[in-house]
Design a protein around this motif. Structure first.
Motif, PDB file in Angstrom:
ATOM      1  N   HIS A  65       0.834  -1.196   0.000  1.00 21.65           N
ATOM      2  CA  HIS A  65       0.000   0.000   0.000  1.00 21.65           C
ATOM      3  C   HIS A  65       0.874   1.253   0.000  1.00 21.65           C
ATOM      4  CE1 HIS A  65      -3.510  -2.520   0.859  1.00 21.65           C
ATOM      5  NE2 HIS A  65      -2.834  -3.060   1.847  1.00 21.65           N
ATOM      6  N   VAL A  66       1.795   1.317  -0.945  1.00 20.68           N
ATOM      7  CA  VAL A  66       2.802   2.375  -0.949  1.00 20.68           C
ATOM      8  C   VAL A  66       2.174   3.764  -0.962  1.00 20.68           C
ATOM      9  CG1 VAL A  66       4.761   3.348  -2.210  1.00 20.68           C
ATOM     10  CG2 VAL A  66       4.443   0.864  -2.102  1.00 20.68           C
ATOM     11  N   GLY A  67       1.136   3.949  -1.763  1.00 21.15           N
ATOM     12  CA  GLY A  67       0.520   5.270  -1.853  1.00 21.15           C
ATOM     13  C   GLY A  67      -0.061   5.767  -0.548  1.00 21.15           C
ATOM     14  N   VAL A  68      -0.467   4.833   0.315  1.00 23.86           N
ATOM     15  CA  VAL A  68      -1.093   5.200   1.587  1.00 23.86           C
ATOM     16  C   VAL A  68      -0.117   5.111   2.754  1.00 23.86           C
ATOM     17  CG1 VAL A  68      -2.940   4.600   3.213  1.00 23.86           C
ATOM     18  CG2 VAL A  68      -3.347   4.434   0.754  1.00 23.86           C
ATOM     19  N   MET A  69       0.764   4.107   2.718  1.00 25.29           N
ATOM     20  CA  MET A  69       1.537   3.771   3.911  1.00 25.29           C
ATOM     21  C   MET A  69       2.939   4.345   3.959  1.00 25.29           C
ATOM     22  SD  MET A  69      -0.347   2.257   5.988  1.00 25.29           S
ATOM     23  CE  MET A  69       1.034   2.096   7.090  1.00 25.29           C
ATOM     24  N   TRP A  70       3.447   4.929   2.881  1.00 24.11           N
ATOM     25  CA  TRP A  70       4.846   5.335   2.934  1.00 24.11           C
ATOM     26  C   TRP A  70       5.077   6.461   3.934  1.00 24.11           C
ATOM     27  CZ3 TRP A  70       6.988  10.092   1.898  1.00 24.11           C
ATOM     28  CH2 TRP A  70       6.201  11.031   1.231  1.00 24.11           C
ATOM     29  N   ARG A  71       4.089   7.340   4.092  1.00 20.67           N
ATOM     30  CA  ARG A  71       4.273   8.446   5.047  1.00 20.67           C
ATOM     31  C   ARG A  71       4.269   7.954   6.496  1.00 20.67           C
ATOM     32  NH1 ARG A  71       0.947  10.670   1.103  1.00 20.67           N
ATOM     33  NH2 ARG A  71       1.810  12.496   0.022  1.00 20.67           N
ATOM     34  N   PRO A  72       3.193   7.273   6.958  1.00 19.81           N
ATOM     35  CA  PRO A  72       3.218   6.817   8.354  1.00 19.81           C
ATOM     36  C   PRO A  72       4.307   5.800   8.633  1.00 19.81           C
ATOM     37  CG  PRO A  72       1.313   5.902   7.194  1.00 19.81           C
ATOM     38  CD  PRO A  72       1.900   6.940   6.297  1.00 19.81           C
ATOM     39  N   GLY A  73       4.594   4.920   7.661  1.00 21.58           N
ATOM     40  CA  GLY A  73       5.632   3.916   7.881  1.00 21.58           C
ATOM     41  C   GLY A  73       7.007   4.536   8.035  1.00 21.58           C
ATOM     42  N   CYS A  74       7.329   5.466   7.140  1.00 19.29           N
ATOM     43  CA  CYS A  74       8.630   6.134   7.216  1.00 19.29           C
ATOM     44  C   CYS A  74       8.711   7.047   8.437  1.00 19.29           C
ATOM     45  CB  CYS A  74       8.887   6.932   5.940  1.00 19.29           C
ATOM     46  SG  CYS A  74       9.149   5.896   4.469  1.00 19.29           S
ATOM     47  N   LEU A  75       7.587   7.646   8.819  1.00 22.83           N
ATOM     48  CA  LEU A  75       7.574   8.500  10.005  1.00 22.83           C
ATOM     49  C   LEU A  75       7.897   7.682  11.254  1.00 22.83           C
ATOM     50  CD1 LEU A  75       7.031  11.161  11.470  1.00 22.83           C
ATOM     51  CD2 LEU A  75       4.583  10.571  11.479  1.00 22.83           C
ATOM     52  N   ALA A  76       7.292   6.501  11.370  1.00 28.56           N
ATOM     53  CA  ALA A  76       7.568   5.644  12.521  1.00 28.56           C
ATOM     54  C   ALA A  76       9.039   5.244  12.559  1.00 28.56           C
ATOM     55  CB  ALA A  76       6.672   4.401  12.480  1.00 28.56           C
ATOM     56  N   GLY A  77       9.587   4.876  11.399  1.00 28.54           N
ATOM     57  CA  GLY A  77      10.999   4.510  11.338  1.00 28.54           C
ATOM     58  C   GLY A  77      11.912   5.667  11.668  1.00 28.54           C
ATOM     59  N   ALA A  78      11.557   6.862  11.193  1.00 35.21           N
ATOM     60  CA  ALA A  78      12.375   8.045  11.475  1.00 35.21           C
ATOM     61  C   ALA A  78      12.352   8.378  12.963  1.00 35.21           C
ATOM     62  CB  ALA A  78      11.872   9.231  10.656  1.00 35.21           C
ATOM     63  N   LEU A  79      11.175   8.311  13.580  1.00 39.08           N
ATOM     64  CA  LEU A  79      11.071   8.596  15.010  1.00 39.08           C
ATOM     65  C   LEU A  79      11.871   7.585  15.826  1.00 39.08           C
ATOM     66  CD1 LEU A  79       7.295   9.567  15.332  1.00 39.08           C
ATOM     67  CD2 LEU A  79       9.274  11.070  15.647  1.00 39.08           C
ATOM     68  N   TYR A  80      11.815   6.313  15.435  1.00 40.77           N
ATOM     69  CA  TYR A  80      12.596   5.299  16.152  1.00 40.77           C
ATOM     70  C   TYR A  80      14.088   5.587  16.031  1.00 40.77           C
ATOM     71  CZ  TYR A  80      14.515   0.871  17.685  1.00 40.77           C
ATOM     72  OH  TYR A  80      15.245  -0.085  18.352  1.00 40.77           O
ATOM     73  N   SER A  81      14.547   5.957  14.835  1.00 42.04           N
ATOM     74  CA  SER A  81      15.963   6.243  14.629  1.00 42.04           C
ATOM     75  C   SER A  81      16.402   7.452  15.446  1.00 42.04           C
ATOM     76  CB  SER A  81      16.234   6.488  13.139  1.00 42.04           C
ATOM     77  OG  SER A  81      15.975   5.322  12.380  1.00 42.04           O
ATOM     78  N   ILE A  82      15.560   8.490  15.455  1.00 43.23           N
ATOM     79  CA  ILE A  82      15.875   9.680  16.246  1.00 43.23           C
ATOM     80  C   ILE A  82      15.977   9.317  17.728  1.00 43.23           C
ATOM     81  CG2 ILE A  82      14.975  11.917  17.010  1.00 43.23           C
ATOM     82  CD1 ILE A  82      13.763  12.220  14.207  1.00 43.23           C
ATOM     83  N   GLY A  83      15.031   8.505  18.190  1.00 40.89           N
ATOM     84  CA  GLY A  83      15.074   8.075  19.586  1.00 40.89           C
ATOM     85  C   GLY A  83      16.313   7.256  19.891  1.00 40.89           C
ATOM     86  N   ASN A  84      16.710   6.395  18.966  1.00 45.65           N
ATOM     87  CA  ASN A  84      17.885   5.553  19.168  1.00 45.65           C
ATOM     88  C   ASN A  84      19.157   6.394  19.244  1.00 45.65           C
ATOM     89  OD1 ASN A  84      19.050   2.980  19.492  1.00 45.65           O
ATOM     90  ND2 ASN A  84      19.613   2.913  17.339  1.00 45.65           N
TER      91      ASN A  84
END
Length: 393
Positions: free
Chosen positions: A308-327
Motif C-alpha cells: 500500500h505504498v501510496g497510503v503507507m509510505w508516510r506513516p511507515g517512514c515516520l515511525a521509522g524516522a522517530l525510532y531512529s531519532i530516539g535511538n
C-alpha cells in the motif's frame, strides 16, 4: 563546559523520550487502519528508514565500522518490532508500550545479573523494585482492559435510561432493548426512548466512528487463530507486547561482544544493514510458508500482503524516522549523562505513549480510569528508577 555537556545530555534524553513514545502513533493512524496494514509491511517501512538514517552518523565525523553482531542484534529487533506493531493495533498504544517497556527493563536487568554477572547493591531492594514494577504493570493492563472498559460502557449506556445495573446484569446482560425496557421500565414512553443498538450478546455496539483518529476501536474482541493459539485480538495483542519486550531487551546484548570500534553510534550502521537482511529473510520465510500451504510458488507470492505504498509510505517512514531519532538520542544521552541517568530519563517514553493513547486515540475515556492508568504508570517508572539504582555501574 561540563554544565553545557550536561544540558546537551538532558536535551538528548528528552528527545529520546518523545521519539520513542511517539513512534508507535502512526501504527494506529487512519492510514494504517484504512488498509488494515500487515505488521510485517509496516515493519519493512521502519527497517528502510532505520537503514537509511543510520548513515547520517558519517556527518558526525564518525568512521564507518561493520560488525556481524549488528545482524544478530537486528535478528531480535525485526521480529520484536513486528510483534509490537500487532500489539499496538490490536491491544492499544497505552497498554502495549506500558507492557513492553516494563519487560524490556526487567529482562535487560536479568541479562546483566544472570549472564554478565553484574552486581546489585541489595538483593532485597532488587526484589522490591521488581515487585513494584509488576504491580504497576498489572494496573496498566487492568485500567485499559476491554472487559473493564466494556463494563463501564454498559453502565454508562443504561444507567440514565433504566436505572443502575447490578453486577449480575453486567455478567449476564439482557438480549435486547425490548427486554431491558420491560425489566427495568422507563420514566418516558417507550417510543420516545432511543438507545444505542446492542450486539447479539447484549453489549453496546461500538461503531468504528466512535473512536477518533482511527477506523477501529482501541481494543479488538474478535477471535482469531495464530498458529495453534485461539484467542481474542486483544489478548493476542497483549501477548505480542510481551514478545516485543522480551526480544527488544536482547537487542543491545550483542554490543557486549562487538569491538570497541563498532560500539556507540558506529554500531547503528551495522544494525541498519542487519535489519535489512533480517527483514528480507522474514519475507522469504513468509513466501515459502505461503507456497507450501497453497502448493504453488506463484500463489504463495500473490498471497503476500500489499505494501500500500501510496497510503503507507508516510506513516511507515515516520515511525521509522522517530525510532531512529530516539535511538540516536538515547545513545547520546547515555554517553553524556551515564547509564543510570541517561537510561532512566529515556523511560519517560512510557508516559509519552500513554498520553498519546489516552488523549489522541481515546483508548481510555473514564476519568477514574485515566487517573488509575497514570498512577500505575508512575508506579512502573518508580520501579524502573529503583531497579536502575540497584545496579552497580
Amino acid at each position: 563546559m561540563p554544565q553545557y555537556k550536561e544540558w546537551c545530555g538532558l536535551l538528548a534524553a528528552f528527545v529520546a523520550a518523545v521519539a520513542f513514545g511517539s513512534y508507535g502513533v502512526p501504527m494506529k493512524g487512519e492510514a494504517a487502519t484504512k488498509v488494515d496494514v500487515d505488521p510485517l509491511v509496516f515493519q519493512s517501512y521502519k527497517t528502510f528508514m532505520v537503514f537509511a538514517l543510520s548513515w547520517l552518523v558519517l556527518l558526525l565525523d564518525t568512521r564507518p565500522s561493520f560488525t556481524p553482531w549488528g545482524i544478530v542484534s537486528a535478528a531480535f529487533w525485526v521480529p520484536a518490532g513486528t510483534a509490537g506493531i500487532y500489539a499496538v493495533r490490536r491491544a492499544g498504544l497505552a497498554v502495549s508500550v506500558g507492557i513492553w517497556s516494563s519487560f524490556i527493563v526487567f529482562i535487560s536487568f536479568l541479562w546483566g545479573i544472570v549472564i554478565f554477572q553484574e552486581k546489585v547493591k541489595s538483593v532485597f531492594g532488587t526484589i522490591c523494585a521488581a515487585s513494584l514494577l509488576c504491580v504497576g504493570l498489572w494496573g496498566i493492563a487492568f485500567y485499559s482492559s476491554p472487559a473493564h472498559q466494556r463494563s463501564k460502557a454498559i453502565l454508562q449506556h443504561h444507567v440514565e435510561e433504566m436505572g443502575p445495573f447490578t453486577q449480575a446484569d453486567i455478567e449476564d446482560p439482557l438480549k435486547s432493548d425490548a427486554e431491558a425496557k420491560a425489566y427495568y421500565g422507563t420514566s418516558e414512553p417507550t417510543s420516545n426512548v432511543e438507545l444505542e443498538p446492542l450486539t447479539e450478546d447484549g453489549y453496546v455496539k461500538l461503531d468504528l466512528e466512535h473512536f477518533p483518529h482511527s477506523g477501529a476501536p482501541p481494543w479488538g474482541e474478535k477471535e482469531v487463530d495464530l498458529i495453534i493459539i485461539h484467542d481474542t485480538q486483544y489478548h493476542l495483542g497483549l501477548a505480542m507486547a510481551v514478545v516485543n519486550g522480551a526480544l527488544a531487551a536482547t537487542i543491545m546484548v550483542p554490543l557486549h561482544y562487538a569491538g570497541d570500534n563498532a560500539r556507540g553510534l558506529q554500531f547503528s550502521i551495522s544494525f541498519g544493514i542487519g535489519a535489512v537482511i533480517i527483514t528480507a529473510l522474514m519475507w522469504l520465510i513468509r513466501l515459502c510458508t505461503n507456497a507450501i500451504k497453497m502448493g504453488s510458488l506463484g500463489d504463495g507470492y500473490n498471497a503476500l500482503p500489499s505494501f500500500h505504498v501510496g497510503v503507507m509510505w508516510r506513516p511507515g517512514c515516520l515511525a521509522g524516522a522517530l525510532y531512529s531519532i530516539g535511538n540516536f538520542s538515547s545513545i547520546l544521552a547515555i554517553s553524556t549523562l551515564g547509564d543510570f541517568m541517561g537510561y532512566s530519563l529515556g523511560q519517560a517514553s512510557l508516559l509519552v505513549s500513554g498520553l498519546w493513547g489516552i488523549f489522541y486515540y481515546r483508548e481510555i475515556s473514564a476519568i477514574d480510569d485515566i487517573v488509575g492508568w497514570l498512577v500505575s504508570c508512575a508506579v512502573v517508572l518508580g520501579g524502573i528508577l529503583w531497579l536502575s539504582k540497584e545496579h552497580v555501574q
